[in-house]
Design a protein around this motif. Sequence first.
Motif, PDB file in Angstrom:
ATOM      1  N   MET A  38       7.478  -8.445   7.961  1.00 50.79           N
ATOM      2  CA  MET A  38       6.428  -7.920   7.085  1.00 50.79           C
ATOM      3  C   MET A  38       5.220  -7.475   7.881  1.00 50.79           C
ATOM      4  N   CYS A  39       4.572  -6.464   7.351  1.00 50.42           N
ATOM      5  CA  CYS A  39       3.364  -5.913   7.934  1.00 50.42           C
ATOM      6  C   CYS A  39       2.283  -5.902   6.859  1.00 50.42           C
ATOM      7  N   MET A  40       1.024  -6.038   7.269  1.00 50.58           N
ATOM      8  CA  MET A  40      -0.058  -5.945   6.295  1.00 50.58           C
ATOM      9  C   MET A  40      -0.098  -4.568   5.640  1.00 50.58           C
ATOM     10  N   SER A  41       0.540  -3.584   6.259  1.00 47.82           N
ATOM     11  CA  SER A  41       0.626  -2.272   5.622  1.00 47.82           C
ATOM     12  C   SER A  41       1.376  -2.349   4.295  1.00 47.82           C
ATOM     13  N   SER A  42       2.359  -3.270   4.205  1.00 45.15           N
ATOM     14  CA  SER A  42       3.083  -3.428   2.941  1.00 45.15           C
ATOM     15  C   SER A  42       2.198  -4.086   1.891  1.00 45.15           C
ATOM     16  N   TRP A  43       1.306  -4.971   2.313  1.00 46.04           N
ATOM     17  CA  TRP A  43       0.333  -5.546   1.382  1.00 46.04           C
ATOM     18  C   TRP A  43      -0.598  -4.440   0.860  1.00 46.04           C
ATOM     19  N   LYS A  44      -1.066  -3.564   1.763  1.00 40.66           N
ATOM     20  CA  LYS A  44      -1.909  -2.448   1.339  1.00 40.66           C
ATOM     21  C   LYS A  44      -1.143  -1.540   0.379  1.00 40.66           C
ATOM     22  N   LEU A  45       0.135  -1.305   0.660  1.00 36.33           N
ATOM     23  CA  LEU A  45       0.980  -0.509  -0.232  1.00 36.33           C
ATOM     24  C   LEU A  45       1.011  -1.131  -1.624  1.00 36.33           C
ATOM     25  N   ALA A  46       1.180  -2.455  -1.682  1.00 35.23           N
ATOM     26  CA  ALA A  46       1.250  -3.143  -2.970  1.00 35.23           C
ATOM     27  C   ALA A  46      -0.063  -3.020  -3.740  1.00 35.23           C
ATOM     28  N   GLN A  47      -1.184  -3.035  -3.027  1.00 33.89           N
ATOM     29  CA  GLN A  47      -2.478  -2.921  -3.697  1.00 33.89           C
ATOM     30  C   GLN A  47      -2.682  -1.513  -4.269  1.00 33.89           C
ATOM     31  N   GLU A  48      -2.231  -0.503  -3.554  1.00 32.30           N
ATOM     32  CA  GLU A  48      -2.528   0.876  -3.936  1.00 32.30           C
ATOM     33  C   GLU A  48      -1.463   1.503  -4.824  1.00 32.30           C
ATOM     34  N   GLY A  49      -0.203   1.030  -4.718  1.00 26.78           N
ATOM     35  CA  GLY A  49       0.856   1.559  -5.562  1.00 26.78           C
ATOM     36  C   GLY A  49       0.986   3.059  -5.475  1.00 26.78           C
ATOM     37  N   GLU A  50       0.972   3.719  -6.630  1.00 28.57           N
ATOM     38  CA  GLU A  50       1.161   5.168  -6.682  1.00 28.57           C
ATOM     39  C   GLU A  50      -0.008   5.935  -6.072  1.00 28.57           C
ATOM     40  N   ASP A  51      -1.138   5.276  -5.806  1.00 32.69           N
ATOM     41  CA  ASP A  51      -2.264   5.955  -5.158  1.00 32.69           C
ATOM     42  C   ASP A  51      -2.129   5.995  -3.637  1.00 32.69           C
ATOM     43  N   HIS A  52      -1.163   5.282  -3.094  1.00 33.61           N
ATOM     44  CA  HIS A  52      -0.955   5.284  -1.647  1.00 33.61           C
ATOM     45  C   HIS A  52      -0.466   6.660  -1.207  1.00 33.61           C
ATOM     46  N   LYS A  53      -0.930   7.110  -0.044  1.00 30.83           N
ATOM     47  CA  LYS A  53      -0.597   8.465   0.415  1.00 30.83           C
ATOM     48  C   LYS A  53       0.890   8.653   0.696  1.00 30.83           C
ATOM     49  N   LYS A  54       1.621   7.545   0.897  1.00 33.93           N
ATOM     50  CA  LYS A  54       3.031   7.663   1.270  1.00 33.93           C
ATOM     51  C   LYS A  54       3.990   7.395   0.116  1.00 33.93           C
ATOM     52  N   THR A  55       3.457   7.177  -1.105  1.00 37.83           N
ATOM     53  CA  THR A  55       4.342   6.910  -2.231  1.00 37.83           C
ATOM     54  C   THR A  55       4.418   8.122  -3.148  1.00 37.83           C
ATOM     55  N   PRO A  56       5.553   8.272  -3.833  1.00 35.03           N
ATOM     56  CA  PRO A  56       5.630   9.326  -4.848  1.00 35.03           C
ATOM     57  C   PRO A  56       4.716   8.993  -6.030  1.00 35.03           C
ATOM     58  N   ASP A  57       4.366   9.987  -6.804  1.00 36.60           N
ATOM     59  CA  ASP A  57       3.431   9.798  -7.914  1.00 36.60           C
ATOM     60  C   ASP A  57       4.049   9.031  -9.085  1.00 36.60           C
ATOM     61  N   ASN A  58       5.364   9.070  -9.196  1.00 35.70           N
ATOM     62  CA  ASN A  58       6.022   8.503 -10.377  1.00 35.70           C
ATOM     63  C   ASN A  58       6.765   7.209 -10.043  1.00 35.70           C
ATOM     64  N   LEU A  59       6.080   6.274  -9.378  1.00 41.14           N
ATOM     65  CA  LEU A  59       6.715   5.014  -9.022  1.00 41.14           C
ATOM     66  C   LEU A  59       7.235   4.264 -10.237  1.00 41.14           C
ATOM     67  N   ASP A  60       6.560   4.395 -11.366  1.00 39.53           N
ATOM     68  CA  ASP A  60       6.985   3.670 -12.565  1.00 39.53           C
ATOM     69  C   ASP A  60       8.373   4.096 -13.019  1.00 39.53           C
ATOM     70  N   LYS A  61       8.733   5.349 -12.759  1.00 34.46           N
ATOM     71  CA  LYS A  61      10.059   5.850 -13.136  1.00 34.46           C
ATOM     72  C   LYS A  61      11.027   5.871 -11.963  1.00 34.46           C
ATOM     73  N   ASN A  62      10.504   6.007 -10.744  1.00 30.73           N
ATOM     74  CA  ASN A  62      11.348   6.076  -9.551  1.00 30.73           C
ATOM     75  C   ASN A  62      10.808   5.124  -8.485  1.00 30.73           C
ATOM     76  N   PRO A  63      11.068   3.836  -8.630  1.00 30.20           N
ATOM     77  CA  PRO A  63      10.524   2.863  -7.673  1.00 30.20           C
ATOM     78  C   PRO A  63      11.062   3.083  -6.267  1.00 30.20           C
ATOM     79  N   ALA A  64      10.264   2.676  -5.286  1.00 32.61           N
ATOM     80  CA  ALA A  64      10.627   2.848  -3.875  1.00 32.61           C
ATOM     81  C   ALA A  64      10.944   1.495  -3.253  1.00 32.61           C
ATOM     82  N   LEU A  65      11.890   1.503  -2.332  1.00 36.66           N
ATOM     83  CA  LEU A  65      12.220   0.289  -1.587  1.00 36.66           C
ATOM     84  C   LEU A  65      11.127  -0.014  -0.567  1.00 36.66           C
ATOM     85  N   VAL A  66      10.836  -1.299  -0.406  1.00 39.14           N
ATOM     86  CA  VAL A  66       9.742  -1.751   0.450  1.00 39.14           C
ATOM     87  C   VAL A  66      10.311  -2.322   1.745  1.00 39.14           C
TER      88      VAL A  66
END
Length: 418
Positions: A38-66
């Motif tokens: 694990m990296c703290m980057s994954s914690w930051k990802l969890a905090q930002e969710g769909e607002d993170h620059k590296k995630t798709p906008d529709n995480l609620d419909k198309n979740p991403a593997l962590v």
Amino acid sequence: MNSIGLRIHGKKDMRVEQFELPEINDDEILATVVSDTMCMSSWKLAQEGEDHKKTPDNLDKNPALVGHEFSGKILKVGKKWADKYQVGDDYAIQPNLARDDTPFVPGYSYPYIGGDATAVIIPNEVMALDCLVPFHGQAYYEGSLCEPLSCVIAAFEAQFHLIPHTYNHKMGIKANGNVLMLGGTGPMGLLAIDYALHAGVKPKNLVVTDIDQSKLDRAKQLYPSDDVNVSFVNVNGLSVEEQKAKLKAVVGGDGFDDIFCMISVPALVTMSGELLNPDGCLNQFAGPMHKDFTAQLNFYDVHYNFTHVAGTSGGNAQNEATAAQLIAERKVNVAKVITHVLGLDAAAETTLTQPEIGGGKKLVYSQKKFDRIELAKVDPKSGLGQVLAKHDGLWSPEAEQWIMANMPDITTADTANH
């Protein structure tokens, strides 16, 4: 085939779920994942969710593997890559694809590739960019830690200093110079210490700071050196001016040729600039949480003393290959940064509470089910405790083998959608 994995659906919404992997295309590879760190980057990802620059906008419909620090074994190779990769090969992933067309990367963006999963589909772009790296170490956790070590290697190689009497630069830290690591006792700091002591170009003095004496004591115990003068300095309670005076005194009143700021605090970034020697290079290693993160920099020194700033975000494919070689050749002992191990079922809670848990790297065995274990608190009379005792309390290939033999596999019954 079925896979079980940790997927992000939105801000702080992480679930261990079962899902179906489609048949791979001719330009894809099917693989298992054995371990992910694990990296703290994954914690930051969890905090930002769909607002993170590296995630798709529709995480609620198309979740991403962590999970982006992972290693495993190849199960099936599409015909495009059959001449380069073989079934049964062990691998490590460089998730920083460094593409111009998209910020998407494994562990943040894709539905079928991430380290916290039992099986994944590796997309064509990973192989096309040489980011699927063969690994020949002794254990899968070593393969997982190639990625964080690659980040350290990238940072060291991004440093630059003037070639005398020119405006051209030589890349890397200054040989036989003074290196300062601010906040350098976290897992990335420890890897940076290890690399500074064992890379081809070494400093004369390495100074590491923190505000926690126990972390400094542990780092001092883990990283002795006969070649480099290493100092571990407690700056707890000191003002910026007091820190500057104390750090200069450690190196005989001089400044520093290379500074790695491993925390994002504006006052410390400004202090770093003030501690640079002429032609010194400041590397903002820690990724700021906020886009408006700023600090003062003395441009008189930039103009007349040639001080300069560098920054890196992740490594690249070559850095990953170098890390894999250093680890496989036993030149760097990455096990020293591991403080907790866990099964996939504990990955969501652990990702979300990394700051509260503290310690170093959290190592996930993605095929297994068991609660998080803090290595320092393992009963020395237990089976795992006896293995740890043989290796001075550190994780080891033998400890990994113990986990694989004694912990149960994760099953559909352990998921959110069984």
